[in-house]
Each structure stands twice: as C-alpha cells, then as structure tokens.
Design a protein around this motif. Structure first.
Motif, mmCIF file in Angstrom:
data_model
loop_
_atom_site.group_PDB
_atom_site.id
_atom_site.type_symbol
_atom_site.label_atom_id
_atom_site.label_comp_id
_atom_site.label_asym_id
_atom_site.label_seq_id
_atom_site.Cartn_x
_atom_site.Cartn_y
_atom_site.Cartn_z
ATOM 1 N N TYR A 124 0.829 -1.211 0.000
ATOM 2 C CA TYR A 124 0.000 0.000 0.000
ATOM 3 C C TYR A 124 0.865 1.264 0.000
ATOM 4 O O TYR A 124 0.565 2.236 -0.705
ATOM 5 C CB TYR A 124 -0.924 0.018 1.212
ATOM 6 C CG TYR A 124 -1.889 -1.143 1.267
ATOM 7 C CD1 TYR A 124 -2.868 -1.323 0.286
ATOM 8 C CD2 TYR A 124 -1.843 -2.062 2.297
ATOM 9 C CE1 TYR A 124 -3.766 -2.380 0.352
ATOM 10 C CE2 TYR A 124 -2.730 -3.128 2.369
ATOM 11 C CZ TYR A 124 -3.690 -3.278 1.389
ATOM 12 O OH TYR A 124 -4.569 -4.333 1.453
ATOM 13 N N ASP A 125 1.933 1.251 0.779
ATOM 14 C CA ASP A 125 2.810 2.418 0.831
ATOM 15 C C ASP A 125 3.500 2.653 -0.514
ATOM 16 O O ASP A 125 3.643 3.794 -0.957
ATOM 17 C CB ASP A 125 3.851 2.254 1.940
ATOM 18 C CG ASP A 125 3.245 2.275 3.333
ATOM 19 O OD1 ASP A 125 2.103 2.775 3.471
ATOM 20 O OD2 ASP A 125 3.894 1.785 4.268
ATOM 21 N N ASP A 126 3.939 1.554 -1.160
ATOM 22 C CA ASP A 126 4.532 1.680 -2.491
ATOM 23 C C ASP A 126 3.520 2.251 -3.482
ATOM 24 O O ASP A 126 3.851 3.110 -4.307
ATOM 25 C CB ASP A 126 5.001 0.310 -2.995
ATOM 26 C CG ASP A 126 6.368 -0.085 -2.453
ATOM 27 O OD1 ASP A 126 6.985 0.726 -1.743
ATOM 28 O OD2 ASP A 126 6.814 -1.204 -2.757
ATOM 29 N N SER A 127 2.293 1.764 -3.391
ATOM 30 C CA SER A 127 1.258 2.218 -4.316
ATOM 31 C C SER A 127 0.965 3.702 -4.114
ATOM 32 O O SER A 127 0.763 4.452 -5.084
ATOM 33 C CB SER A 127 -0.016 1.381 -4.139
ATOM 34 O OG SER A 127 0.234 0.019 -4.445
ATOM 35 N N TRP A 128 0.957 4.143 -2.863
ATOM 36 C CA TRP A 128 0.748 5.564 -2.576
ATOM 37 C C TRP A 128 1.924 6.389 -3.103
ATOM 38 O O TRP A 128 1.722 7.476 -3.680
ATOM 39 C CB TRP A 128 0.565 5.781 -1.080
ATOM 40 C CG TRP A 128 0.210 7.192 -0.702
ATOM 41 C CD1 TRP A 128 1.010 8.105 -0.076
ATOM 42 C CD2 TRP A 128 -1.034 7.862 -0.945
ATOM 43 N NE1 TRP A 128 0.343 9.297 0.105
ATOM 44 C CE2 TRP A 128 -0.921 9.177 -0.413
ATOM 45 C CE3 TRP A 128 -2.234 7.477 -1.532
ATOM 46 C CZ2 TRP A 128 -1.953 10.098 -0.480
ATOM 47 C CZ3 TRP A 128 -3.276 8.403 -1.589
ATOM 48 C CH2 TRP A 128 -3.126 9.692 -1.070
ATOM 49 N N ALA A 129 3.138 5.882 -2.935
ATOM 50 C CA ALA A 129 4.311 6.584 -3.461
ATOM 51 C C ALA A 129 4.233 6.701 -4.981
ATOM 52 O O ALA A 129 4.615 7.727 -5.558
ATOM 53 C CB ALA A 129 5.587 5.858 -3.045
ATOM 54 N N ALA A 130 3.727 5.652 -5.631
ATOM 55 C CA ALA A 130 3.560 5.698 -7.083
ATOM 56 C C ALA A 130 2.529 6.751 -7.476
ATOM 57 O O ALA A 130 2.699 7.456 -8.485
ATOM 58 C CB ALA A 130 3.144 4.321 -7.615
ATOM 59 N N LEU A 131 1.472 6.877 -6.688
ATOM 60 C CA LEU A 131 0.453 7.892 -6.972
ATOM 61 C C LEU A 131 1.010 9.302 -6.779
ATOM 62 O O LEU A 131 0.675 10.218 -7.542
ATOM 63 C CB LEU A 131 -0.770 7.673 -6.090
ATOM 64 C CG LEU A 131 -1.539 6.373 -6.344
ATOM 65 C CD1 LEU A 131 -2.696 6.234 -5.360
ATOM 66 C CD2 LEU A 131 -2.062 6.317 -7.780
ATOM 67 N N LYS A 132 1.852 9.477 -5.794
ATOM 68 C CA LYS A 132 2.479 10.787 -5.607
ATOM 69 C C LYS A 132 3.392 11.114 -6.789
ATOM 70 O O LYS A 132 3.455 12.268 -7.233
ATOM 71 C CB LYS A 132 3.266 10.821 -4.289
ATOM 72 C CG LYS A 132 2.380 10.810 -3.052
ATOM 73 C CD LYS A 132 3.118 11.294 -1.814
ATOM 74 C CE LYS A 132 4.173 10.290 -1.377
ATOM 75 N NZ LYS A 132 4.823 10.736 -0.111
ATOM 76 N N TRP A 133 4.057 10.090 -7.303
ATOM 77 C CA TRP A 133 4.898 10.283 -8.485
ATOM 78 C C TRP A 133 4.041 10.679 -9.687
ATOM 79 O O TRP A 133 4.384 11.593 -10.438
ATOM 80 C CB TRP A 133 5.684 9.006 -8.771
ATOM 81 C CG TRP A 133 6.517 9.084 -10.007
ATOM 82 C CD1 TRP A 133 7.742 9.691 -10.151
ATOM 83 C CD2 TRP A 133 6.179 8.549 -11.301
ATOM 84 N NE1 TRP A 133 8.184 9.567 -11.448
ATOM 85 C CE2 TRP A 133 7.251 8.868 -12.169
ATOM 86 C CE3 TRP A 133 5.102 7.834 -11.789
ATOM 87 C CZ2 TRP A 133 7.255 8.487 -13.507
ATOM 88 C CZ3 TRP A 133 5.098 7.441 -13.118
ATOM 89 C CH2 TRP A 133 6.166 7.779 -13.963
#
Length: 321
Positions: A124-133
C-alpha cells in the motif's frame, strides 16, 4: 541454507525457515516494447531507487508520434495475493497491451514490492508513493515525458484485479481521507474480482471452506502483523470506517459467476451503497467464468465484453450488465 519450510501454500509459494521464498508462478518477466499486434508502446521507469519501486507505462498507437489531445490515465495494480506476479510478467504485459490498444488510454502499471519479504502495508505504501509520483506530473513538470504530454490528470482512474483491486480500493479511500492531497482528479475505480475477505462466512464460502482457508493463509502470510486477521480493514471493507470517504465519484465492480470471491465483491457494493458515499456504482457479472478468467484468455467473448465495459466506464457511458 535451511530446507525447513515455514509456509507451503497450495504449491504456489514456499517460505523457508531461513527466510528464502520460492514462488512457483508469476516470476517470468518480459521487456517493455512496441507491441506489433496492438501498436501499443511501453517503457519502464524507476520511481524510487531507494526502495526499488518501479512501474511500466503504456501509450496507445495514436499518441506515439503525434501531439494529440491528452488521454485518460489509468493507474493499474496487478494481482497475485500480494505475494506473486509483477507489472513485468507476460500475463499483465499482454493484458495491458490489449486494454490500451482497445481503449486509447494511458496506463501506469505499478510494480509494488511483494510480501512476505515486504509485508503489508508496504504494498500500500509503495502504491501511494507511485500515486504521488503520478501527481508530480500535474503541471507537465514530472520526470516522465509521456505523462507530461499524453496523460490527462483531470481524468484519472485506478484499477486492478484480485489483490490489485483491493489495493485500488484502499488507495481510493486514502485519496479521500489523506491530508496529503494529490494533484490529480480521481474520477473512478475499477475493481475486477476484488480480493476481499472477512471472518464471517457469507454466500458460497460455507460450501468451499478449503478456498477460504487458502485465501486466509495468503493474507496472514502477506500481513503477519495484523491483529484482526480477515477482519483487518485492509481486507474487509465492512470493518473500514472510512469507506464512505472513498475519494472518487464512480465505481465499477466486475465479478465472475464461478469465482469464490464473487459474493465479497457484491457485498462490497452493498456496503458502499449503505456507507453514505454519494457516488455511483456499477456492476458487471461474467456468466460461467472463474477468478481472473480474462487474464488467461484475452480474446474470449467474456474477456472482450469486460474490456468494452471498462472502456465505457472510463468514457462515462453508464450501463449495468
């Protein structure tokens, strides 16, 4: 190197006492390419060198050499029970080539880190980081020229199958509740055969306890720190007090008639409608099909019908099937 096995789940994955993980599927990868059949172009990007988070981007043939109008952006999360598969596997690469070729959209396929080596909430944290990117491209100033020039960040969608659908739902909730506002407009989410569970037995779960036990084993392997088991809000939307704050206005849930998690997908729709969320939800059921059937046969009648439904959803043509 120890041969003692801590987990052996249905011949799909083994975890040894020394921490080694052996996967029996979903480990093959294919390079990004210009797909000769669909004309879709893909490329890979590193989002975080520190964590290894990466993604594969897809653009349709119509935009490769032309300055066309910007297209809707779909952020895709692959399935695999949080423990298997990748954005680079032939299964997802072929599927997204097909989807992009038929829908004329831009796709970011997130390659989040897998459990058990990287237990939840890392996915989930990786996915959120991808969304911020993704959001960093809002004014055309991001690191990907494709997203800067071809993706319309006012028309963003999340989608995924199985565990990826679970991630898409949790990311949409996070968009709705986070104080960290992302610079894009999330219009809708597409949940294909979502991997939701719960301790309470519903529907066909009473008749297929062995499958529920398998899905529980995968969840506990992926999220060993959870104190609530299958009633963890990450896996059971009935326990998520923030469901009504889902950060989009439209939801499409795709279920398959013979799929074990079909009842959970339908229950999710019921929960969403009762939660106070004020958006519109649609459902599509594929008759005679099982879990992620569309990934196994991209050209089947039901698989093509699902793609067409997703396309109509993205381009805002309301129907229930």
């Amino acid at each position: 190197m120890s041969d003692e096995i801590d987990y052996d789940i249905s011949s799909l994955i083994k975890v040894y006492n020394d921490g080694r993980v052996e996967r029996f599927g979903g480990t093959d990868v294919v390079p990004s390419s210009l797909d000769s059949e669909t004309g879709v172009q893909s490329t890979d990007v590193v989002i975080s060198a520190e964590t290894g988070l990466s993604a594969r981007l897809y653009i349709p043939k119509t935009t490769i050499n032309t300055a066309t109008q910007k297209l809707p952006l779909l952020v895709y999360f692959h399935g695999g029970a949080f423990c298997m598969e990748s954005a680079y596997s032939p299964t997802y690469h072929n599927y997204l080539n097909s989807l992009v070729g038929l829908s004329n959209i831009v796709v970011v396929s997130v390659n989040y880190r897998l459990a058990p080596e990287n237990p939840i909430p890392i996915a989930y944290d990786d996915s959120w980081a991808a969304l911020k990117w993704v959001a960093s491209h809002f004014e055309g100033k991001g690191t990907s020229e494709w997203l800067n020039t071809k993706a319309d960040l006012e028309r963003v969608f999340f989608a995924g199958d199985s565990a990826g659908a679970n991630i898409a739902n949790n990311m949409a909730i996070r968009v709705g509740i986070s104080k960290e506002k992302l610079s894009f407009r999330l219009e809708g989410i597409v949940l294909v055969h979502p991997y939701f569970m719960g301790e309470q037995v519903i529907g066909e779960e009473a008749n297929r306890p062995q499958i529920k036990a398998l899905l529980q084993a995968f969840w506990l392997l992926a999220c060993p720190s959870s104190t609530k088991g299958l009633d963890d809000p990450f896996i059971n939307p009935a326990e998520d007090l923030n469901l009504e704050r889902l950060g989009c206005g439209r939801v499409l849930v795709c279920v398959a008639e013979r799929d074990f998690v079909k009842d959970r997908g339908l229950y999710y729709i019921e929960l969403l409608r009762k939660s106070g969320w004020r958006g519109a939800v649609e459902v599509m059921e594929a008759k005679g099909e099982d879990h992620v059937f569309h990934l196994l046969n991209l050209t089947s009648e039901n698989a093509i019908a699902m793609v067409n439904k997703i396309v109509s959803f993205i381009f805002h043509q309301h129907t229930n099937v």
